[in-house]
Scaffold this motif. Structure first.
Motif, PDB file in Angstrom:
ATOM      1  N   LEU A  79       5.797  -4.298  60.026  1.00  0.00           N
ATOM      2  CA  LEU A  79       5.817  -3.999  58.600  1.00  0.00           C
ATOM      3  C   LEU A  79       6.624  -2.736  58.323  1.00  0.00           C
ATOM      4  O   LEU A  79       7.412  -2.681  57.363  1.00  0.00           O
ATOM      5  N   GLU A  80       6.455  -1.719  59.159  1.00  0.00           N
ATOM      6  CA  GLU A  80       7.205  -0.467  58.994  1.00  0.00           C
ATOM      7  C   GLU A  80       8.705  -0.694  59.165  1.00  0.00           C
ATOM      8  O   GLU A  80       9.513  -0.050  58.496  1.00  0.00           O
ATOM      9  N   ARG A  81       9.079  -1.610  60.056  1.00  0.00           N
ATOM     10  CA  ARG A  81      10.490  -1.802  60.370  1.00  0.00           C
ATOM     11  C   ARG A  81      11.105  -2.965  59.595  1.00  0.00           C
ATOM     12  O   ARG A  81      12.307  -3.236  59.740  1.00  0.00           O
ATOM     13  N   ASN A  82      10.310  -3.649  58.812  1.00  0.00           N
ATOM     14  CA  ASN A  82      10.825  -4.817  58.101  1.00  0.00           C
ATOM     15  C   ASN A  82      11.673  -4.401  56.917  1.00  0.00           C
ATOM     16  O   ASN A  82      11.180  -3.872  55.923  1.00  0.00           O
ATOM     17  N   LYS A  83      12.961  -4.620  57.027  1.00  0.00           N
ATOM     18  CA  LYS A  83      13.925  -4.302  55.977  1.00  0.00           C
ATOM     19  C   LYS A  83      14.777  -5.532  55.687  1.00  0.00           C
ATOM     20  O   LYS A  83      14.778  -6.507  56.439  1.00  0.00           O
ATOM     21  N   ILE A  84      15.520  -5.463  54.605  1.00  0.00           N
ATOM     22  CA  ILE A  84      16.506  -6.496  54.280  1.00  0.00           C
ATOM     23  C   ILE A  84      17.861  -6.013  54.787  1.00  0.00           C
ATOM     24  O   ILE A  84      18.242  -4.859  54.567  1.00  0.00           O
ATOM     25  N   TYR A  85      18.597  -6.894  55.466  1.00  0.00           N
ATOM     26  CA  TYR A  85      19.853  -6.487  56.112  1.00  0.00           C
ATOM     27  C   TYR A  85      21.027  -7.301  55.570  1.00  0.00           C
ATOM     28  O   TYR A  85      20.886  -8.478  55.218  1.00  0.00           O
ATOM     29  N   ARG A  86      22.183  -6.625  55.535  1.00  0.00           N
ATOM     30  CA  ARG A  86      23.412  -7.296  55.121  1.00  0.00           C
ATOM     31  C   ARG A  86      24.569  -6.738  55.927  1.00  0.00           C
ATOM     32  O   ARG A  86      24.722  -5.521  56.081  1.00  0.00           O
ATOM     33  N   THR A  87      25.391  -7.644  56.453  1.00  0.00           N
ATOM     34  CA  THR A  87      26.551  -7.210  57.225  1.00  0.00           C
ATOM     35  C   THR A  87      27.602  -6.587  56.310  1.00  0.00           C
ATOM     36  O   THR A  87      27.732  -6.965  55.135  1.00  0.00           O
ATOM     37  N   ARG A  88      28.345  -5.649  56.840  1.00  0.00           N
ATOM     38  CA  ARG A  88      29.413  -4.992  56.076  1.00  0.00           C
ATOM     39  C   ARG A  88      30.730  -5.757  56.174  1.00  0.00           C
ATOM     40  O   ARG A  88      31.699  -5.407  55.512  1.00  0.00           O
ATOM     41  N   CYS A  89      30.795  -6.785  57.020  1.00  0.00           N
ATOM     42  CA  CYS A  89      32.069  -7.441  57.307  1.00  0.00           C
ATOM     43  C   CYS A  89      32.148  -8.821  56.669  1.00  0.00           C
ATOM     44  O   CYS A  89      31.141  -9.483  56.437  1.00  0.00           O
TER      45      CYS A  89
END
Length: 353
Positions: A268-278
């Motif tokens: 839960l602490e590490r759960n983030k939404i991620y998006r590539t920059r490329c």
């Protein structure tokens, strides 16, 4: 009572009288299928008196007069609960609830406060915690209702995930009780950890609820709360008897439940939404993240495929749990991948909150 406090029905009214065996039988409670177990019985909101004994004792009683004495007192009392609030970087909260009301029950009572105490110690050691933590120790049902009556507004606003911590002390299969709706963040992260760590866990229906999820998930309250247990309450033979003792609860059982719940909190602490920059796959070779020898028939290594699969779903709509579920990799194996990608400035990271 000196031998075992379960011998007296909880909240018995005082009595001092002589009765026949036939009359006494109306006030005795035993379990025929478990002849050596003393049942745990409580009189709720109705005045009565009684004794709980083993069925072996009960069938050994002989005809005659019996002196029945219970030196008790019914009076107005008070309700006590313990509360611990640990602030984090955000006002958004993780909620842990455990109860302190079942006399002499080891798995169905003592295991919850014991494991919760060590979870509190772990949270306090995490100086970089993102979430705030609300932890309560209170009587089941009426304690939860009392707490909600005083704190529901702020909890409804801030709680992102919660766990009812009970029955976490034996070494049998893990059990999962979902929230009423079954689609909260707590449901999602608990199921992710269970599927990867303990795939043989038993998933129950909310229709089989019997603990404080009844209060926390009730209509109008609707907190995102689940229960992750070992043997579920009411589903193991020792439940609510003298057999729910310290022979049933073990250090290994307690430690396993602690580690599982800790993994849930860590995710839960590490759960983030991620998006590539490329756009397209990034050039990983120059960053030391990809082999510089092209040999297609040899295939990708497990670690490279995991990294590429993570990037394939890091599109700004999936959080870590979504990606883990999709690519079939445990989140704790993705943690180092995320760190490598962040070091090379290849992904954006945003919180769900």
């Amino acid at each position: 009572f000196k031998k075992n406090n379960l011998h007296v029905v909880g909240y018995s009214i005082p009595v001092n009288t002589d009765v026949s065996l036939a009359e006494l039988q109306k006030h005795l409670y035993s379990i025929e299928e478990q002849p050596d177990a003393i049942p745990y019985a409580t009189s709720y909101y109705q005045e009565r008196w009684g004794f709980c004994i083993t069925h072996r004792q009960r069938i050994g009683l002989k005809e005659g007069k019996y002196r029945c004495v219970i030196d008790s007192e019914l009076k107005d009392g008070h309700l006590s609960y313990g509360e611990c609030f640990i602030p984090g970087k955000t006002e958004k909260e993780v909620f842990l609830s455990t109860y302190i009301c079942h006399p002499s029950m080891a798995n169905n009572e003592l295991s919850g406060p014991a494991v919760t105490t060590f979870l509190v110690k772990w949270v306090l050691k995490n100086r970089e915690r993102y979430y705030s933590y609300r932890i309560i120790f209170m009587p089941e049902t009426i304690g939860a209702l009392t707490y909600l009556s005083k704190n529901l507004a702020v909890m409804r606003k801030n709680v992102v995930a919660g766990f009812n911590v009970t029955c976490v002390g034996d070494e049998r299969a893990y059990s999962f009780m979902p929230s009423r709706k079954g689609n909260t963040l707590a449901d999602k992260l608990a199921l992710n950890v269970l599927r990867f760590k303990h795939p043989n866990f038993i998933k129950y229906s909310y229709l089989e609820r019997a603990s404080d999820e009844r209060q926390y998930c009730s209509p109008g309250v609707d907190l995102p709360l689940v229960s992750v247990m070992r043997s579920k309450y009411a589903a193991y033979p020792e439940y609510h008897t003298s057999l729910d003792n310290l022979e049933m609860v073990t250090p290994k059982g307690l430690e396993g439940a602690f580690e599982l719940l800790k993994d849930c909190l860590q995710l839960l602490e590490r759960n983030k939404i991620y998006r590539t920059r490329c756009l397209g796959e990034p050039q990983l070779g120059k960053r030391g993240l990809y082999p510089t020898l092209g040999a297609g028939k040899l295939g990708y290594s497990y670690s490279i495929r995991s990294l590429l699969n993570f990037l394939a779903y890091a599109d700004g709509t999936n959080d870590l749990i979504d990606i883990s579920d999709t690519i079939g990799i445990p989140p704790w194996e993705i943690y180092p991948i995320i760190e490598k990608l962040k070091e090379n400035d290849l992904i954006f990271e945003s919180s769900q909150v």
